[in-house]
Design a protein around this motif. Structure first.
Motif, short mmCIF file in Angstrom:
data_model
loop_
_atom_site.label_atom_id
_atom_site.label_comp_id
_atom_site.label_asym_id
_atom_site.label_seq_id
_atom_site.Cartn_x
_atom_site.Cartn_y
_atom_site.Cartn_z
N GLU A 45 0.81 -1.21 0.00
CA GLU A 45 0.00 0.00 0.00
C GLU A 45 0.85 1.26 0.00
OE1 GLU A 45 -2.52 0.42 3.41
OE2 GLU A 45 -0.86 0.59 4.82
N PHE A 46 0.29 2.27 -0.63
CA PHE A 46 0.95 3.56 -0.73
C PHE A 46 1.00 4.25 0.63
CE2 PHE A 46 2.19 7.58 -2.32
CZ PHE A 46 1.38 8.54 -1.73
N VAL A 47 2.14 4.89 0.92
CA VAL A 47 2.28 5.65 2.16
C VAL A 47 2.48 7.13 1.87
CG1 VAL A 47 3.69 5.99 4.23
CG2 VAL A 47 3.24 3.67 3.40
N ALA A 48 3.49 7.45 1.06
CA ALA A 48 3.79 8.86 0.79
C ALA A 48 4.62 8.97 -0.48
CB ALA A 48 4.52 9.50 1.95
N ALA A 49 4.51 10.12 -1.16
CA ALA A 49 5.29 10.35 -2.37
C ALA A 49 5.64 11.82 -2.48
CB ALA A 49 4.52 9.91 -3.61
N ALA A 50 6.79 12.09 -3.09
CA ALA A 50 7.23 13.46 -3.33
C ALA A 50 7.81 13.56 -4.72
CB ALA A 50 8.28 13.86 -2.30
N ARG A 55 7.71 19.52 -5.07
CA ARG A 55 6.64 20.46 -5.42
C ARG A 55 5.27 19.82 -5.22
NH1 ARG A 55 9.16 23.15 -10.96
NH2 ARG A 55 10.96 24.15 -9.96
N GLN A 56 5.23 18.51 -5.36
CA GLN A 56 4.00 17.77 -5.11
C GLN A 56 4.29 16.73 -4.04
OE1 GLN A 56 3.25 16.33 -9.17
NE2 GLN A 56 1.34 17.48 -9.12
N ILE A 57 3.45 16.70 -3.03
CA ILE A 57 3.60 15.71 -1.96
C ILE A 57 2.23 15.10 -1.69
CG2 ILE A 57 4.04 15.43 0.51
CD1 ILE A 57 6.37 17.25 0.26
N PHE A 58 2.23 13.80 -1.51
CA PHE A 58 0.99 13.06 -1.27
C PHE A 58 1.19 12.12 -0.09
CE2 PHE A 58 -1.11 14.33 -5.14
CZ PHE A 58 -0.07 14.57 -6.02
N TYR A 59 0.12 11.94 0.67
CA TYR A 59 0.12 11.01 1.79
C TYR A 59 -1.11 10.13 1.76
CZ TYR A 59 3.67 14.04 3.91
OH TYR A 59 4.81 14.77 4.17
N ALA A 60 -0.96 8.93 2.26
CA ALA A 60 -2.13 8.10 2.53
C ALA A 60 -2.89 8.72 3.69
CB ALA A 60 -1.69 6.68 2.87
N ARG A 66 0.93 12.51 10.68
CA ARG A 66 1.90 11.80 11.54
C ARG A 66 3.22 11.56 10.82
NH1 ARG A 66 0.97 6.74 13.00
NH2 ARG A 66 -0.31 6.23 11.18
N PHE A 67 3.17 11.33 9.52
CA PHE A 67 4.36 11.06 8.73
C PHE A 67 4.68 12.27 7.86
CE2 PHE A 67 3.96 6.12 8.39
CZ PHE A 67 3.80 6.05 9.77
N THR A 68 5.99 12.47 7.63
CA THR A 68 6.44 13.54 6.77
C THR A 68 7.49 13.01 5.81
OG1 THR A 68 6.06 15.19 8.50
CG2 THR A 68 7.47 15.83 6.66
N ILE A 69 7.26 13.21 4.52
CA ILE A 69 8.23 12.80 3.51
C ILE A 69 9.04 14.01 3.09
CG2 ILE A 69 6.65 13.17 1.57
CD1 ILE A 69 7.94 10.70 0.23
N SER A 70 10.32 13.80 2.84
CA SER A 70 11.18 14.88 2.37
C SER A 70 12.18 14.32 1.37
CB SER A 70 11.90 15.56 3.54
OG SER A 70 12.68 14.64 4.27
N ARG A 71 12.63 15.19 0.48
CA ARG A 71 13.54 14.81 -0.59
C ARG A 71 14.80 15.65 -0.53
NH1 ARG A 71 11.68 12.97 -5.66
NH2 ARG A 71 13.89 13.04 -6.21
N ASP A 72 15.88 15.05 -0.98
CA ASP A 72 17.14 15.78 -1.18
C ASP A 72 17.79 15.13 -2.38
OD1 ASP A 72 20.21 16.39 0.73
OD2 ASP A 72 19.43 17.24 -1.14
#
Length: 120
Positions: A45-50, A55-60, A66-72
């Motif tokens: 199952e999907f949890v999070a995407a960036a 510029r676009q962030i999605f969460y289940a 509660r959860f935070t996705i970040s990119r570098d």
């Protein structure tokens, strides 16, 4: 493309964990990265995407707030707070051309998974 995830472990209810994933190989250009999870007998199952540049962030729905996705660039992180027993799963890092394809698991590359266990 190779994905290497780390950071899983055994924690108590309410604790936090931070997952990390690094992409290597043919990763030129812009691409989306994200996280999925799977428990035995259930679909991944999907949890999070960036997107590239976040510029676009999605969460289940189950993890939003509660959860935070970040990119570098080629790294993606998942900060998981207020963990619950139902968050227990094998967490997979994923990469795809864009967030739409990633969320639909189309032409998506997967890492090996890192286990998160939340004990009550």
């Amino acid at each position: 493309v190779q994905l290497q995830a780390s950071g899983g472990g055994l924690v108590q209810v309410g604790d936090s964990l931070r997952l990390s994933c690094v992409a290597s190989g043919r990763t030129s250009g812009t691409y989306a990265m994200g996280w999925f999870r799977q428990v035995p007998g259930k679909e991944r199952e999907f949890v999070a995407a960036a997107s590239w540049g976040s510029r676009q962030i999605f969460y289940a729905v189950s993890v939003k707030g509660r959860f935070t996705i970040s990119r570098d660039n080629a790294m993606v992180y998942l900060q998981m707070n207020s963990l619950k027993p139902e968050d227990t799963a094998l967490y997979y890092c994923a990469i795809a051309d864009n967030t739409t394809m990633l969320r639909r698991k189309l032409r998506t590359y997967w890492g090996q998974g890192t286990q998160v266990t939340v004990s009550s």
